[in-house]
Write a protein that holds these residues in place. Structure first.
Motif, mmCIF file in Angstrom:
data_model
loop_
_atom_site.group_PDB
_atom_site.id
_atom_site.type_symbol
_atom_site.label_atom_id
_atom_site.label_comp_id
_atom_site.label_asym_id
_atom_site.label_seq_id
_atom_site.Cartn_x
_atom_site.Cartn_y
_atom_site.Cartn_z
ATOM 1 N N THR A 1 34.181 53.503 25.975
ATOM 2 C CA THR A 1 35.219 54.002 25.069
ATOM 3 C C THR A 1 34.713 55.176 24.249
ATOM 4 O O THR A 1 35.420 56.172 24.052
ATOM 5 C CB THR A 1 35.696 52.870 24.136
ATOM 6 O OG1 THR A 1 36.025 51.715 24.909
ATOM 7 C CG2 THR A 1 36.923 53.301 23.349
ATOM 8 N N LYS A 2 33.458 55.088 23.768
ATOM 9 C CA LYS A 2 32.885 56.207 23.006
ATOM 10 C C LYS A 2 32.793 57.451 23.880
ATOM 11 O O LYS A 2 33.067 58.570 23.428
ATOM 12 C CB LYS A 2 31.505 55.836 22.474
ATOM 13 C CG LYS A 2 31.535 54.873 21.296
ATOM 14 C CD LYS A 2 30.130 54.640 20.762
ATOM 15 C CE LYS A 2 30.136 53.730 19.552
ATOM 16 N NZ LYS A 2 28.774 53.487 19.013
ATOM 17 N N LEU A 3 32.385 57.255 25.131
ATOM 18 C CA LEU A 3 32.306 58.375 26.033
ATOM 19 C C LEU A 3 33.677 58.983 26.281
ATOM 20 O O LEU A 3 33.833 60.207 26.359
ATOM 21 C CB LEU A 3 31.671 57.934 27.357
ATOM 22 C CG LEU A 3 31.372 59.025 28.382
ATOM 23 C CD1 LEU A 3 30.431 60.071 27.792
ATOM 24 C CD2 LEU A 3 30.778 58.424 29.645
ATOM 25 N N SER A 4 34.704 58.145 26.357
ATOM 26 C CA SER A 4 36.077 58.644 26.545
ATOM 27 C C SER A 4 36.525 59.475 25.352
ATOM 28 O O SER A 4 37.214 60.491 25.507
ATOM 29 C CB SER A 4 37.037 57.466 26.755
ATOM 30 O OG SER A 4 36.712 56.756 27.929
ATOM 31 N N VAL A 5 36.133 59.050 24.136
ATOM 32 C CA VAL A 5 36.481 59.805 22.928
ATOM 33 C C VAL A 5 35.884 61.207 22.990
ATOM 34 O O VAL A 5 36.558 62.208 22.743
ATOM 35 C CB VAL A 5 35.999 59.055 21.667
ATOM 36 C CG1 VAL A 5 36.141 59.946 20.429
ATOM 37 C CG2 VAL A 5 36.793 57.776 21.472
ATOM 38 N N LEU A 6 34.575 61.279 23.328
ATOM 39 C CA LEU A 6 33.912 62.583 23.382
ATOM 40 C C LEU A 6 34.533 63.473 24.450
ATOM 41 O O LEU A 6 34.732 64.679 24.238
ATOM 42 C CB LEU A 6 32.423 62.387 23.658
ATOM 43 C CG LEU A 6 31.612 61.639 22.592
ATOM 44 C CD1 LEU A 6 30.151 61.524 23.011
ATOM 45 C CD2 LEU A 6 31.713 62.333 21.241
ATOM 46 N N MET A 7 34.840 62.899 25.609
ATOM 47 C CA MET A 7 35.408 63.694 26.686
ATOM 48 C C MET A 7 36.806 64.192 26.332
ATOM 49 O O MET A 7 37.174 65.323 26.679
ATOM 50 C CB MET A 7 35.432 62.871 27.976
ATOM 51 C CG MET A 7 34.033 62.530 28.491
ATOM 52 S SD MET A 7 34.041 61.476 29.954
ATOM 53 C CE MET A 7 34.748 62.588 31.148
ATOM 54 N N TYR A 8 37.596 63.364 25.638
ATOM 55 C CA TYR A 8 38.942 63.776 25.229
ATOM 56 C C TYR A 8 38.857 64.945 24.244
ATOM 57 O O TYR A 8 39.581 65.940 24.373
ATOM 58 C CB TYR A 8 39.672 62.592 24.593
ATOM 59 C CG TYR A 8 41.092 62.904 24.194
ATOM 60 C CD1 TYR A 8 42.135 62.815 25.120
ATOM 61 C CD2 TYR A 8 41.405 63.295 22.892
ATOM 62 C CE1 TYR A 8 43.445 63.107 24.756
ATOM 63 C CE2 TYR A 8 42.703 63.589 22.506
ATOM 64 C CZ TYR A 8 43.725 63.499 23.446
ATOM 65 O OH TYR A 8 45.011 63.789 23.088
#
Length: 388
Positions: free
Chosen positions: A276-283
């Motif tokens: 989820t943290k990685l998804s935040v950064l990618m978004y």
């Protein structure tokens, strides 16, 4: 060169015949660093007159040391005992008519002494003609005893000593160059040996890596292959418009989603971040200003606002994001991707591409386009469904 004149001596040296006598080695002076002169003659007077004329001679700040031999056999022993003899004054006729000439061959060929200057002095030129002797024997000068005045003898000695000194300097230089060449060749051989050993080590390491890869395949390879087969099957079903039921297709899509989630979780764990943290950064990285609101991030990740707040707290502590008030609405917050967060994504991007490339390599161009269209359509439909 220093010379003391002798009033009792005439300018001309006369080497008269006398009774043959054999004596032990004699030296009129023995000083360290002197030039050694070997006198080989069966007449005692020749020895005495030669020493008398040359006794005070110095050359290059070194005096002369005289060594006497009264036969060629005596001279052979002395030349071996004194390899540093500079000049040999040599008579021709001694125990035999050609004893002196045979001694020349002994010095040059058997002993191998090349530096010593050999000056042939003879009272019987008919026994040893100058042209014949000079041509066939390795002598450096030829003198008749009757023509050797004090002055000529001195000039002969100085010339011979200068030649001997030059010869020894060149010999020393040659030996130094030869020694340096040997050292260079040894260093070059050591370097080649070291390079060969390093190449062998590299080859052994490469073989070890190949064996390791064969025994322990990548943890992602099996999952990527499974995922690729599922995507290919779904895409082919769509292209072939088969009668496969929606439930079967949905089941395969669900399997794909689970594998993607598992791969993402494992990859994220290796990077020290949750999925989820990685998804935040990618978004945030895909946004034009690298900014988004917490609610937008929560919706994108499919979590509650409260859960997103906790995720942002962790990312902010790691300095990947920063929160600030929205300029247009002070009550609202904006989450911004920091330079450190951008650098982190830039670092992991090639690794993600590597994993995705394994999946995409299983599809041709048409299959890839259909898969992307299908994914977008699914996201649109599912997004509208979740909104309702």
């Amino acid at each position: 060169m220093n010379v003391q004149s002798h009033d009792s001596q005439s300018d001309e040296l006369i080497f008269a015949q006398d009774e043959i006598q054999f004596a032990e080695e004699t030296e009129t002076r023995s000083l360290d660093g002197s030039w050694k002169i070997l006198i080989v003659d069966d007449e005692i007077e020749v020895h005495e007159v030669t020493k008398l004329v040359l006794s005070d001679v110095t050359f290059e700040n070194k005096s002369l040391t005289f060594i006497s031999a009264y036969s060629a056999e005596e001279a052979k022993q002395l030349i071996r005992s004194h390899p540093d003899i500079a000049i040999i004054f040599l008579d021709v006729v001694m125990e035999t008519e050609d004893a002196g000439l045979q001694f020349v061959k002994y010095v040059r060929e058997e002993v191998g002494n090349q530096p010593a200057r050999i000056i042939l002095r003879t009272g019987q030129p008919g026994q040893a003609p100058e042209i014949h002797v000079t041509t066939h024997y390795e002598i450096d000068d030829y003198k008749l005893k009757t023509e050797l005045t004090s002055e000529k003898l001195l000039l002969t000695v100085v010339t011979a000593l200068r030649a001997f000194s030059t010869f020894m300097q060149m010999l020393e230089m040659s030996q130094k160059l030869r020694s340096q060449l040997i050292e260079y060749q040894q260093a070059a051989a050591d370097l080649r040996s070291s390079e060969r050993q390093e190449r062998e080590k590299v080859a052994q390491l490469e073989q070890s890596l190949l064996r390791l890869q064969a025994v322990q395949p990548s943890p992602y390879s099996e999952k990527i292959e499974t995922l690729g087969r599922l995507v290919t099957q779904v895409t082919n079903d769509i292209l072939n418009r088969s009668n496969t039921g929606a439930l079967s297709t949905l089941t395969m899509i669900t399997q794909i989603a689970r594998l993607v989630l598992r791969l993402t979780d494992e990859h994220s764990a290796k990077l020290g971040l949750s999925q989820t943290k990685l998804s935040v950064l990618m978004y945030l990285n895909e946004e034009s200003d690298h900014c988004a609101s917490p609610s937008e991030l929560a919706k994108h990740c499919g979590v509650s606002r409260a859960a997103m707040t906790g995720l942002l707290d962790g990312l902010e502590q790691e300095k990947y994001v920063e929160r600030d008030h929205n300029p247009s609405d002070r009550r609202a917050l904006k989450v911004r991707l920091t330079p450190k967060g951008q650098e982190f994504l830039g670092w992991i991007d090639p690794q993600d591409d590597y994993q995705i490339s394994h999946l995409l390599e299983t599809l041709d161009d048409t299959e890839r386009q259909k898969m992307i269209q299908l994914a977008r359509k699914c996201l649109t439909i599912l997004g509208e469904g979740s909104a309702n």
